[in-house]
Motif scaffolding. Structure first.
Motif, PDB file in Angstrom:
ATOM      1  N   GLY A 141      -7.813 -35.016 -27.370  1.00 10.21           N
ATOM      2  CA  GLY A 141      -6.724 -35.147 -28.324  1.00 10.21           C
ATOM      3  C   GLY A 141      -5.363 -34.800 -27.747  1.00 10.21           C
ATOM      4  O   GLY A 141      -4.332 -35.029 -28.374  1.00 10.21           O
ATOM      5  N   PHE A 142      -5.335 -34.252 -26.536  1.00  8.02           N
ATOM      6  CA  PHE A 142      -4.088 -33.820 -25.912  1.00  8.02           C
ATOM      7  C   PHE A 142      -3.347 -35.011 -25.325  1.00  8.02           C
ATOM      8  O   PHE A 142      -3.921 -35.835 -24.622  1.00  8.02           O
ATOM      9  CB  PHE A 142      -4.380 -32.791 -24.815  1.00  8.02           C
ATOM     10  N   LYS A 143      -2.079 -35.110 -25.625  1.00  8.90           N
ATOM     11  CA  LYS A 143      -1.243 -36.207 -25.112  1.00  8.90           C
ATOM     12  C   LYS A 143      -0.507 -35.728 -23.862  1.00  8.90           C
ATOM     13  O   LYS A 143       0.550 -35.117 -23.943  1.00  8.90           O
ATOM     14  CB  LYS A 143      -0.232 -36.660 -26.169  1.00  8.90           C
ATOM     15  N   ALA A 144      -1.091 -35.998 -22.710  1.00  8.16           N
ATOM     16  CA  ALA A 144      -0.522 -35.533 -21.448  1.00  8.16           C
ATOM     17  C   ALA A 144       0.648 -36.405 -21.011  1.00  8.16           C
ATOM     18  O   ALA A 144       0.622 -37.622 -21.187  1.00  8.16           O
ATOM     19  CB  ALA A 144      -1.595 -35.540 -20.373  1.00  8.16           C
ATOM     20  N   GLN A 145       1.631 -35.755 -20.443  1.00  6.67           N
ATOM     21  CA  GLN A 145       2.758 -36.457 -19.833  1.00  6.67           C
ATOM     22  C   GLN A 145       2.610 -36.462 -18.314  1.00  6.67           C
ATOM     23  O   GLN A 145       2.840 -37.480 -17.674  1.00  6.67           O
ATOM     24  CB  GLN A 145       4.080 -35.772 -20.207  1.00  6.67           C
ATOM     25  N   GLU A 146       2.223 -35.332 -17.752  1.00  2.00           N
ATOM     26  CA  GLU A 146       2.122 -35.168 -16.306  1.00  2.00           C
ATOM     27  C   GLU A 146       0.681 -35.130 -15.811  1.00  2.00           C
ATOM     28  O   GLU A 146       0.390 -35.642 -14.738  1.00  2.00           O
ATOM     29  CB  GLU A 146       2.820 -33.869 -15.860  1.00  2.00           C
ATOM     30  N   LEU A 147      -0.190 -34.498 -16.572  1.00  2.00           N
ATOM     31  CA  LEU A 147      -1.572 -34.323 -16.136  1.00  2.00           C
ATOM     32  C   LEU A 147      -2.273 -35.667 -15.973  1.00  2.00           C
ATOM     33  O   LEU A 147      -2.260 -36.490 -16.876  1.00  2.00           O
ATOM     34  CB  LEU A 147      -2.351 -33.460 -17.122  1.00  2.00           C
ATOM     35  N   GLU A 148      -2.869 -35.855 -14.809  1.00  2.00           N
ATOM     36  CA  GLU A 148      -3.601 -37.080 -14.502  1.00  2.00           C
ATOM     37  C   GLU A 148      -5.100 -36.833 -14.408  1.00  2.00           C
ATOM     38  O   GLU A 148      -5.891 -37.748 -14.581  1.00  2.00           O
ATOM     39  CB  GLU A 148      -3.104 -37.658 -13.176  1.00  2.00           C
ATOM     40  N   SER A 149      -5.473 -35.584 -14.111  1.00  4.83           N
ATOM     41  CA  SER A 149      -6.875 -35.278 -13.855  1.00  4.83           C
ATOM     42  C   SER A 149      -7.267 -33.931 -14.468  1.00  4.83           C
ATOM     43  O   SER A 149      -6.602 -32.927 -14.243  1.00  4.83           O
ATOM     44  CB  SER A 149      -7.107 -35.243 -12.340  1.00  4.83           C
ATOM     45  N   ILE A 150      -8.350 -33.953 -15.231  1.00  2.00           N
ATOM     46  CA  ILE A 150      -8.935 -32.731 -15.776  1.00  2.00           C
ATOM     47  C   ILE A 150     -10.350 -32.632 -15.232  1.00  2.00           C
ATOM     48  O   ILE A 150     -11.141 -33.576 -15.353  1.00  2.00           O
ATOM     49  CB  ILE A 150      -8.951 -32.749 -17.313  1.00  2.00           C
ATOM     50  N   ILE A 151     -10.636 -31.510 -14.604  1.00  3.51           N
ATOM     51  CA  ILE A 151     -11.962 -31.285 -14.033  1.00  3.51           C
ATOM     52  C   ILE A 151     -12.626 -30.187 -14.860  1.00  3.51           C
ATOM     53  O   ILE A 151     -12.092 -29.089 -15.001  1.00  3.51           O
ATOM     54  CB  ILE A 151     -11.861 -30.848 -12.558  1.00  3.51           C
ATOM     55  N   LEU A 152     -13.772 -30.511 -15.430  1.00  2.00           N
ATOM     56  CA  LEU A 152     -14.542 -29.536 -16.192  1.00  2.00           C
ATOM     57  C   LEU A 152     -15.662 -29.050 -15.283  1.00  2.00           C
ATOM     58  O   LEU A 152     -16.548 -29.819 -14.905  1.00  2.00           O
ATOM     59  CB  LEU A 152     -15.091 -30.179 -17.461  1.00  2.00           C
ATOM     60  N   VAL A 153     -15.566 -27.781 -14.905  1.00  2.00           N
ATOM     61  CA  VAL A 153     -16.488 -27.214 -13.928  1.00  2.00           C
ATOM     62  C   VAL A 153     -17.525 -26.369 -14.661  1.00  2.00           C
ATOM     63  O   VAL A 153     -17.212 -25.306 -15.194  1.00  2.00           O
ATOM     64  CB  VAL A 153     -15.739 -26.358 -12.887  1.00  2.00           C
ATOM     65  N   CYS A 154     -18.739 -26.878 -14.698  1.00  2.00           N
ATOM     66  CA  CYS A 154     -19.838 -26.210 -15.392  1.00  2.00           C
ATOM     67  C   CYS A 154     -20.659 -25.428 -14.375  1.00  2.00           C
ATOM     68  O   CYS A 154     -21.174 -26.008 -13.418  1.00  2.00           O
ATOM     69  CB  CYS A 154     -20.713 -27.240 -16.094  1.00  2.00           C
ATOM     70  N   TYR A 155     -20.772 -24.144 -14.595  1.00  2.00           N
ATOM     71  CA  TYR A 155     -21.521 -23.299 -13.672  1.00  2.00           C
ATOM     72  C   TYR A 155     -23.027 -23.504 -13.828  1.00  2.00           C
ATOM     73  O   TYR A 155     -23.766 -23.498 -12.860  1.00  2.00           O
ATOM     74  CB  TYR A 155     -21.137 -21.833 -13.889  1.00  2.00           C
ATOM     75  N   ASP A 156     -23.457 -23.725 -15.074  1.00  2.00           N
ATOM     76  CA  ASP A 156     -24.897 -23.852 -15.323  1.00  2.00           C
ATOM     77  C   ASP A 156     -25.252 -25.275 -15.764  1.00  2.00           C
ATOM     78  O   ASP A 156     -24.413 -26.023 -16.242  1.00  2.00           O
ATOM     79  CB  ASP A 156     -25.358 -22.831 -16.365  1.00  2.00           C
ATOM     80  N   GLU A 157     -26.512 -25.604 -15.606  1.00  2.00           N
ATOM     81  CA  GLU A 157     -26.969 -26.956 -15.909  1.00  2.00           C
ATOM     82  C   GLU A 157     -26.875 -27.281 -17.396  1.00  2.00           C
ATOM     83  O   GLU A 157     -26.553 -28.409 -17.774  1.00  2.00           O
ATOM     84  CB  GLU A 157     -28.412 -27.154 -15.422  1.00  2.00           C
ATOM     85  N   GLU A 158     -27.125 -26.303 -18.262  1.00  2.00           N
ATOM     86  CA  GLU A 158     -27.063 -26.555 -19.702  1.00  2.00           C
ATOM     87  C   GLU A 158     -25.683 -27.047 -20.115  1.00  2.00           C
ATOM     88  O   GLU A 158     -25.553 -28.053 -20.821  1.00  2.00           O
ATOM     89  CB  GLU A 158     -27.441 -25.291 -20.484  1.00  2.00           C
TER      90      GLU A 158
END
Length: 170
Positions: A141-158
């Motif tokens: 839902g966020f309207k980015a102006q500058e951000l091109e890449s979001i990395i979601l780093v999950c530590y666990d498999e779940e």
């Protein structure tokens, strides 16, 4: 905006800014917080202490920014997620604010990439599926102006499987 989901160690990620799931004292702790402080080195703690001396720490749902020290990032954004209290303490809104405040802070520095951990799902006990849904809604839902890449780093498999399923159509 590209959204990438990986399973791994956030301290090894290369991004403009890495998000730390901090505690209100900003003095390091367990989980992601301790790992970021250890990998980033003493400069992060020094800046956290300066913020703490200036404003008394960081409130739940809010975010502050420091150097990234030895990490592969330009800065670290520290945000304090809510501790799970069976949904009786406005946890959903506070967790949503964590993501939104981090995204807004990253935008204010004109960063193009940001890496998030799974905020509040470790020792703070937030149910992983509910937390993933909040992250999904806040990020998409966020309207980015500058951000091109979001990395979601999950530590666990779940968490990795939950996020992969939620974001597969994005």
């Amino acid at each position: 905006m590209k959204i990438e989901i990986i399973q791994g160690d956030i301290t090894q990620i290369e991004a403009d800014v890495i998000v730390n799931a901090a505690n209100t004292s900003l003095l390091g702790g367990g989980g992601v917080d301790g790992a970021i402080h250890r990998a980033g080195g003493p400069q992060i703690l020094d800046e956290c202490m300066a913020i703490r001396n200036r404003q008394g720490g960081c409130k739940v749902g809010e975010a502050v920014i420091t150097t990234a020290g030895n990490l592969n990032a330009r800065k670290v954004i520290h945000t304090v997620g809510p501790k799970w209290n069976n949904g009786n303490s406005n946890e959903a809104e506070l967790l949503r604010n964590c993501y939104l405040n981090c995204l807004e802070l990253a935008e204010s520095f004109n960063f193009t990439s940001i890496a998030f951990p799974n905020i509040s799902t470790g020792i703070y006990g937030y149910p992983k599926e509910a937390a993933a849904q909040i992250a999904y809604e806040a990020i998409t839902g966020f309207k980015a102006q500058e951000l091109e890449s979001i990395i979601l780093v999950c530590y666990d498999e779940e968490n990795y499987l939950l996020y992969t399923e939620l974001f597969k159509h994005k």
